[in-house]
Enzyme design. Structure first.
Site, PDB file in Angstrom:
ATOM      1  N   HIS A 367       0.812  -1.211   0.000  1.00  0.00           N
ATOM      2  CA  HIS A 367       0.000   0.000   0.000  1.00  0.00           C
ATOM      3  C   HIS A 367       0.844   1.258   0.000  1.00  0.00           C
ATOM      4  O   HIS A 367       0.488   2.261  -0.627  1.00  0.00           O
ATOM      5  CB  HIS A 367      -0.953  -0.045   1.193  1.00  0.00           C
ATOM      6  CG  HIS A 367      -1.692  -1.340   1.234  1.00  0.00           C
ATOM      7  ND1 HIS A 367      -1.633  -2.203   2.284  1.00  0.00           N
ATOM      8  CD2 HIS A 367      -2.435  -1.958   0.278  1.00  0.00           C
ATOM      9  CE1 HIS A 367      -2.334  -3.282   1.995  1.00  0.00           C
ATOM     10  NE2 HIS A 367      -2.829  -3.161   0.796  1.00  0.00           N
ATOM     11  N   CYS A 681      -8.264  -2.210 -15.285  1.00  0.00           N
ATOM     12  CA  CYS A 681      -7.481  -1.464 -14.301  1.00  0.00           C
ATOM     13  C   CYS A 681      -6.375  -2.380 -13.789  1.00  0.00           C
ATOM     14  O   CYS A 681      -6.651  -3.506 -13.412  1.00  0.00           O
ATOM     15  CB  CYS A 681      -8.340  -1.055 -13.099  1.00  0.00           C
ATOM     16  SG  CYS A 681      -9.953  -0.395 -13.504  1.00  0.00           S
TER      17      CYS A 681
END
Length: 756
Positions: A367, A681
């Site tokens: 992340h 995506c």
């Protein structure tokens, strides 16, 4: 056998006086070795300093031939001195010449000495040199003498670290601390950054080494240790799950170290020998790290990092420094170097001062990497050893294209990279010129280039990149950077800000996608999952915890009042999940209508195609939703049975390969057949060569990181689509054992001058 005349406290007091006198570096070293020899009643005291070429050079001596200073040399690992430097451990011998590693240097005249005590000169676990005392008599030095010499070596380490000794180096010879070092890791985000090191967990530079009052220093140590223990106990006793699993194990290790009597006793001993509390922590930390770094047990090596972190916390407690002090002193060209860090921690640094990020751990889908990518920062990961070899302020280059870093680079290398940065800047200027041009192929086919986002910091990139909209807004990032669940009001504000920043361009919000590798520290999963990527995550989790989904849906509906709202469900496995989610959404629409809230003008519901089971119900899927988004990262992971976070497999299978491209072609064809919009995506969309493949397969909408839009658009505007479709008609159904299709695509582009 003669005994030591005085203890380490008196020796340190003398060294303190020497450090304060206005002496030239060589004079100071000569006086230091003379005083050590005198105070330890040794006939010889010598200092060897490690050079950048892994040679230990004699820098000062009392008792050996003075003419040998700066001439006598030993390779790392050669002789007793080289053995100490290589092992970072002291040697205490009654008869040095009987040791198998003994090497005689005739220029020094040391053959008449038998007793030998050598200690490494250490800083942050790195060996910078070796300090030696010798006697003619055969004796073993006492523990307090070893302690005195180790403490003295620490003082000398600070002299080396501050650059005081650099002036003594012969032309062309550099000390090891300034040695250029290059590391090769993994590219996590493209780009090149030149700047200066900022250690994420900085080593505190201790400048006040000698104490005036040992009892006061022991009191300060006990007070800081007490505060540290209380903070750890408090975190462990909290009922939320911020510290479950691995987090809790780390804290348990911290508590073990913080309460370890052996560690505390060594700290107190160093203080009673004359050091300040801060200097004692640095000395014991460096000694411990040097010992642990040679252990082969992976668990013990992991604990070394825990110990380092704890010692740094204690240093900050003693010196009254917090993270805000670090941020205030950032250079304007900061390269953050860390073992690992969270996305929220990266956001604590001012964006305008960051030029790059180096991680010893992590993966491309971590992340913190996703956030760094959104911020346009080059990232190199899996760079083992970067933290221990770096000092705050060191010059550093991050090559995000190759996944390499160059620490303290030589001038010619720095100049070459500076030219590379200028070239990239010129290329970025060309991309900026493309922003307002239509996103069409050479033969006039429209392809929407959208951007991925997830935080407020991403929003300015929408205009700067020239994106046609936001194809994937990762709503979970807001949850991941928060200390607790974001309240409904905070969620609503973010979603409204995103829609306003889009200025009418389409935005697709993915509902919260947590679980698997996306762990919220405050959200507890009661069971440990062997395969979390295949477990309780994404839509599975939110359907089981409908309150979480309802709160988010309500915030999205309110934020999108008067606008179109596009919602996308992550990790759909079967069509029944879509029906369940639709029911929750409709319930929230009815609730808000009852209270006369301003609702969206239209609501479109889509699904992410990431799970292979949907490949066998494509037509049903296309009819059940308003649009589909292909999550190529997870779909590739599941189709190829590859853990995308496993660095051993990272480059083993190519997503631009015939089997996976055939899968993608089926999806694009199903979308056209059912008149359902399909967007892709993922990482595939962000590289010109793979984006070219997607367009050739029939995708007319792809979403990528903002920085990728310029290069992809430059490729797109030069792409003859009809020829590419003919290329796939000829090659996609060929045996997968032939020439790799990636190589064929590269040749196709080269022949037509398409920039990749």
């Amino acid at each position: 056998m003669r005994e030591t005349a005085i203890g380490p406290r008196v020796l340190l007091k003398r060294l303190r006086e020497l450090m304060q006198e206005p002496l030239e570096p060589q004079d100071r070293l000569d006086r230091i070795v003379r005083d050590i020899a005198s105070n330890m009643v040794a006939e010889v005291c010598s200092l060897y300093v490690l050079r950048a070429d892994s040679v230990l050079e004699l820098y000062a001596t009392e008792g050996l031939n003075k003419n040998a200073v700066h001439l006598a040399q030993l390779r790392l690992g050669q002789g007793l001195v080289g053995t100490i430097a290589a092992s970072a451990r002291p040697l205490n011998l009654s008869n040095a010449q009987e040791h198998p590693a003994f090497a005689y240097l005739p220029e020094t005249g040391e053959e008449i000495y038998h007793a030998f005590l050598g200690v490494p000169v250490l800083r942050a676990g790195r060996t910078l040199g070796v300090l030696v005392v010798q006697n003619r008599t055969k004796r073993v030095y006492r523990e307090d003498e070893v302690e005195a010499l180790e403490t003295t070596a620490m003082v000398i380490a600070e002299m080396v670290a501050t650059g005081d000794l650099a002036r003594l180096s012969r032309p062309g010879m550099e000390l090891d601390l300034s040695r250029p070092v290059s590391f090769t890791g993994v590219s996590f985000n493209e780009g090149v950054g030149l700047g200066h090191v900022v250690l994420h967990e900085p080593r505190i530079v201790v400048t006040n080494l000698f104490n005036e009052d040992s009892e006061e220093e022991v009191r300060r140590l006990e007070e800081s240790l007490g505060s540290l223990r209380l903070s750890i106990d408090d975190m462990l006793e909290r009922r939320d799950v911020a510290f479950e699993g691995e987090h809790r194990e780390v804290l348990e290790a911290y508590r073990m170290f913080a309460n370890d009597r052996g560690w505390v006793r060594r700290l107190e001993e160093a203080i009673r020998n004359g050091l300040t509390a801060e200097a004692a922590v640095e000395k014991v930390q460096s000694d411990m790290r040097a010992r642990m770094i040679h252990m082969t047990d992976p668990y013990l090596r992991e604990r070394m990092s825990d110990f380092d972190d704890l010692a740094n916390r204690l240093l900050r407690q003693l010196m009254g420094r917090g993270p805000e002090d670090v941020a205030a002193s950032l250079p304007k060209d900061a390269i953050i170097v860390a073992r690992s860090m969270g996305a929220a921690e990266l956001l604590d640094y001012p964006r305008d001062k960051m030029r790059g990020l180096v991680l010893e751990e992590g993966a491309a889908t971590s992340h913190v990497v996703i956030v760094a990518r959104a911020m346009g920062i080059p990232v190199a990961g899996q760079v083992k050893g970067a933290v221990s070899m770096s000092e705050n302020g060191d010059a550093i280059i991050v090559d995000g294209d190759e996944g390499a870093i160059h620490l303290r680079p030589q001038q010619d290398l720095e100049a070459a990279y500076a030219e590379k940065v200028r070239f990239r800047a010129r290329r970025q200027e060309l991309y900026r010129e493309l922003r307002k041009k239509p996103s069409v192929t050479r033969d006039g086919v429209q392809v929407d280039l959208l951007m991925n986002a997830g935080l407020a910091v991403d929003l300015p990139q929408l205009t700067e990149s020239g994106a046609a909209g936001i194809g994937l807004f990762r709503t979970e990032l807001q949850f991941m950077v928060a200390a607790t669940f974001p309240r409904a009001e905070a969620q609503e504000k973010l979603y409204r800000d995103v829609l306003e920043a889009a200025r009418g361009k389409p935005v697709t919000f993915r509902t919260i996608d947590i679980g698997g590798d996306k762990v919220l520290p405050y959200f507890k999963n009661a069971t440990q999952e062997e395969n979390p990527a295949l477990g309780w995550r994404a839509i599975r989790l939110t359907l089981d915890r409908p309150g979480l989904l309802r709160t988010q849906i309500r915030a999205l509906l309110k934020a999108a009042g008067g606008r179109e709202l596009k919602l996308m469900l992550p990790m759909v496995t079967e069509l029944g999940e879509i029906a369940q989610a639709r029911e929750i959404i409709e319930r929230e629409v009815r609730h808000l209508s009852r209270f006369a809230h301003h609702l969206p003008t239209s609501l479109k519901l889509g699904a992410m195609l990431e799970v292979p089971s949907l490949l066998f119900q494509l037509d049903e899927l296309m009819k059940a939703v308003d649009f589909v988004s292909v999550g190529s990262n997870d779909l590739f992971q599941f189709v190829m049975a590859v853990d995308r976070g496993n660095t051993q497999l990272a480059d083993r299978f190519d997503p631009v390969s015939i089997p996976f491209l055939r899968v993608l072609k089926q999806i694009a064809d199903a979308g056209h057949r059912n008149n359902t919009p399909v967007t892709l995506c993922g990482e595939l969309a962000g590289k010109p060569i793979s984006a070219m493949a997607l367009i050739g397969l029939g995708f007319r909408s792809i979403s990528m990181s903002p920085a990728a839009i310029g290069p992809v658009k430059a490729m797109l505007t030069d792409l003859p689509l009809e020829e590419l479709e003919a290329f796939f008609a000829d090659n996609l159904n060929q045996p997968a054992t032939g020439m790799p299709i990636r190589a064929l695509l590269q040749a196709f582009a080269d022949d037509r001058g398409i920039p990749l």
